[in-house]
Design a protein around this motif. Structure first.
Motif: not given
Lengths: 473, 257
Positions: A454-466
């Motif tokens: 889950l943490l990994l997925a949230a990281t991907v979300d935040a990074l791709s958004r940035r």
């Protein structure tokens, strides 16, 4: 000296832009897709890659993982939380969160089970005080839904009162309808508190999370269990399979319908000169769905019983249930005005308001959708377990559901996501739980790994958004 | 001179104790660009929001084509044919150009949108404004540059057979080439017979595209003049002091709050 410019030269500034294009060649489309990936629009790609690598990993580590019996079991195990995740996608799309979806589904499940066990006599099951309070809350939900003008929510909440007061005898279909109605009534309350009163959804649903947990305990009683496996229909929901003929009929309807829709739409758009994807890519997509569907159906129609004396074959009922929900959800989000407005509210609430969209109504309605769908999820997971206990919908149910939506690529910041994301994410989490279970890992390991995924997925979300934010000049 | 298509008489607006607009009069004529200028806090944006129905005016009269009208919300303004392009654009980043242009007024039934018709209409509108700056009308707005976004926002406002378009600082955040594009677009709107109100801080832009200039000073309408009758310096004086020679507010002390 000033003058009014009457003949501006329009050709000075548009040299650095191309002309409006409607069709792209396949290679252009692939390049375009790659550049969008680089630009941070990952969609569900990380989840799909994760899914594939997980399947390969568990297939290598455990010889049971890829057995037909385990695959069918995995589908039924993951279906309940996947359905809750599908509802949560709606809430996430407007940039809110519903932490109470899990326990709300538990309340719906508890009412369903009580109606069955007490043969429709909810008054006897709850005791008069609780029964009156229960109906008062349902009535409140009706009033709030009317104030919000969320008419389906009001109608379903009112139907819940009718079923509860009329004391109809136990009937699995009435019980499932009751669960749906209770879920939608809960959503009306959450929606009103968030959208009209203006409390942060995090706080409202955190409070309701605890409240509904208490309500379940009150309904079932400390240490109590309400068994529903004696009802053939309720038991079959998550444990039954389609017949061989029906399994293939499902494939024909599902894959054929998908192909007809995709191709029909594609060629209509092409004929009218609208923006389309390249034909080879559309054909590839349709072909891929048909092949995967056919393979899955063929495998699931083989006898997979570990015991030679009984035969288990056919596609589990949960597959058409999840596919049906997926189809409806996708249609609502992509093709209806309501879905368009959900995306608009999530993308830019002020823009939506200025466009004349009733933002309050939209924000409230997504909670009704979420809780209603969560109640349907409760039917499935209760059926899988065969009973409802005070822990129903508690513990990890909610976190798994939110996790499933996010892992699939739905943004926690609103505006981006699809119902399909929940299905992919739900499958990933179901595989993690199932695979680690087969490897005889302790609950501790399962929890840690799930958390890290889950943490990994949230990281991907935040990074791709940035990346998307900086990429858009 | 043509009759004004939109007229405001004695509009007042307060936010709590702050009196933002004092008896403001304004006339917008079809086929003309009226520039609305004023210093920060002069009430330009508030005035636009009153016309657009975002804020309700406390008192005063609004006449549309000579008839008094009451605007209570964005819908009322849109129904009259008044469209606003806001400073902050009011586009949803996650939707594409077509979806943004039709936001809130989608075609087709509520349960099945008519995407084809919307897409064709969007493309026609962009073409009629000679907009050739976007690669595809299905590009999400998040992928567009500032000038392209402004273009989409303006094109959105003319899609609705609108009569009056109010532009709130359309060139504030743009580069030279993009400003050029947007100003051309503003001129083209007026040539199509719309009444255009342009809010701007940039005197060069104002003098380039406007036919008339209306100056707000501390919430009062200091002057409404033909662009050709005034100079840069006069307008700047009107903006900063509320008067310039014979023009502007009669006595300076009335303007002091």
């Amino acid at each position: 000296m000033t003058q009014t410019p009457t003949a501006p030269s329009p050709n000075t500034a548009i040299t650095d832009f191309g002309i409006d294009t409607t069709t792209m060649s396949t290679s252009e489309a692939i390049r375009d897709y790659l550049s969008r990936l680089r630009g941070g629009q990952l969609g569900s790609l990380p989840a799909v890659l994760g899914l594939i690598s997980l399947v390969i990993m568990f297939a290598l580590l455990s010889d049971v993982f890829l057995s037909l019996n385990n695959i069918a079991n995995l589908l039924a195990q993951g279906a309940g939380q996947t359905m809750i995740a599908m509802g949560i996608v709606f809430v996430l799309l407007v940039g809110e969160i519903d932490l109470s979806a899990g326990t709300a589904s538990g309340v719906a499940g508890a009412v369903l089970a009580m109606h069955y066990v007490e043969n429709g006599n909810l008054l006897g099951g709850m005791g008069s005080t609780v029964f009156i309070a229960f109906n008062a809350v349902l009535l409140l939900a009706v009033v709030l839904a009317v104030l919000l003008r969320v008419w389906p929510g009001a109608a379903l909440s009112a139907l819940a009162i009718v079923i509860s007061v009329s004391g109809l005898a136990a009937n699995p279909w009435i019980e499932m309808l009751l669960a749906l109605c209770v879920g939608s009534a809960i959503g009306c309350i959450t929606g009103f508190l968030v959208a009209r009163i203006g409390m942060p959804s995090f706080v409202v649903t955190l409070a309701l999370f605890l409240t509904w947990q208490g309500v379940i305990l009150q309904f079932i009683g400390e240490g109590g269990v309400l068994g529903i496996s004696t009802s053939p229909v309720l038991n079959q929901v998550a444990n039954g399979n389609l017949s061989l003929v029906a399994s293939w009929a499902l494939f024909v309807v599902g894959a054929g319908g998908f192909a007809a829709l995709q191709l029909g739409q594609h060629f209509t758009r092409l004929r009218r000169g609208l923006v389309t994807k390249p034909t080879p890519i559309v054909l590839l997509k349709v072909g891929l769905v048909a092949v995967i569907g056919a393979a899955a159906t063929a495998l699931l129609t083989i006898n997979r019983s570990p015991n030679p004396s009984i035969e288990i074959s056919g596609v589990p009922y949960v597959v058409p249930i999840v596919l049906g929900l997926l189809t409806i959800g996708t249609f609502v989000l992509n093709r209806t005005r309501y879905g368009r407005h959900i995306y608009a509210v999530g993308g830019n609430r002020e823009a939506a308001r200025r466009a004349g969209i009733n933002v309050t109504q939209i924000r409230a309605s997504v909670f009704v959708v979420c809780s209603s769908v969560a109640a349907l999820g409760a039917i499935v997971y209760s059926s899988k377990v065969g009973s409802v206990d005070p822990q129903a919908g508690g513990l990890n149910t909610l976190l798994f559901a939110v996790g499933a939506a996010v892992i699939g690529g739905t943004s926690l910041f609103g505006g981006r996501g699809r119902v399909f994301d929940a299905v992919i994410g739900g499958t990933v989490l179901a595989i993690v739980a199932n695979g680690l279970g087969l490897l005889r890992q302790s609950a501790a390991v399962v929890a840690i790994v799930t958390g890290l995924v889950l943490l990994l997925a949230a990281t991907v979300d935040a990074l791709s958004r940035r990346r998307a934010a900086t990429g858009a000049r | 001179m043509s009759e004004p298509i939109l007229e405001l008489h004695g509009v007042n607006k307060s936010f709590g104790p702050v009196h933002v607009l004092h008896d403001v009069d304004l006339a917008v004529r079809a086929g003309e660009v009226t520039a609305l200028v004023g210093d920060n806090g002069a009430g330009k944006s508030t005035l636009v929001k009153c016309i657009a129905g975002i804020h309700a005016a406390d008192s005063g009269e609004v006449r549309f084509r000579g008839k008094p009208v009451h605007i209570h919300g964005p819908r009322d303004a849109a129904d009259l044919g008044i469209e606003v392009v806001y400073q902050d654009l009011a586009l949803a980043d996650n939707l594409d150009i077509v979806q943004n242009m039709f936001l809130g007024r989608e075609r087709g039934s509520a349960w099945l949108l008519d995407e084809a018709s919307m897409e064709q209409a969007a493309r026609q509108t962009l073409a009629s404004l000679s907009v050739r700056t976007v690669k595809s009308v299905r590009t999400p707005v998040s992928a567009l540059s500032g000038g392209q976004r402004q273009t989409v926002a303006i094109a959105k406002s003319v899609l609705w057979d609108s009569k009056v378009v109010l532009l709130d600082e359309p060139t504030a955040a743009l580069g030279v080439a993009q400003t050029r594009q947007v100003l051309d677009l503003v001129r083209r709107l007026a040539e199509q017979g719309l009444g255009v109100v342009l809010i701007s801080h940039n005197m060069a832009d104002v003098f380039e595209v406007s036919d008339r200039i209306a100056v707000l000073y501390l919430g009062r309408m200091a002057a409404e003049v033909q662009t050709k009758d005034v100079t840069h310096g006069q307008v700047v004086e009107l903006i900063t002091a509320g008067r310039s020679g014979d023009l502007g507010l009669a006595r300076p002390d009335t303007a002091v709050v």
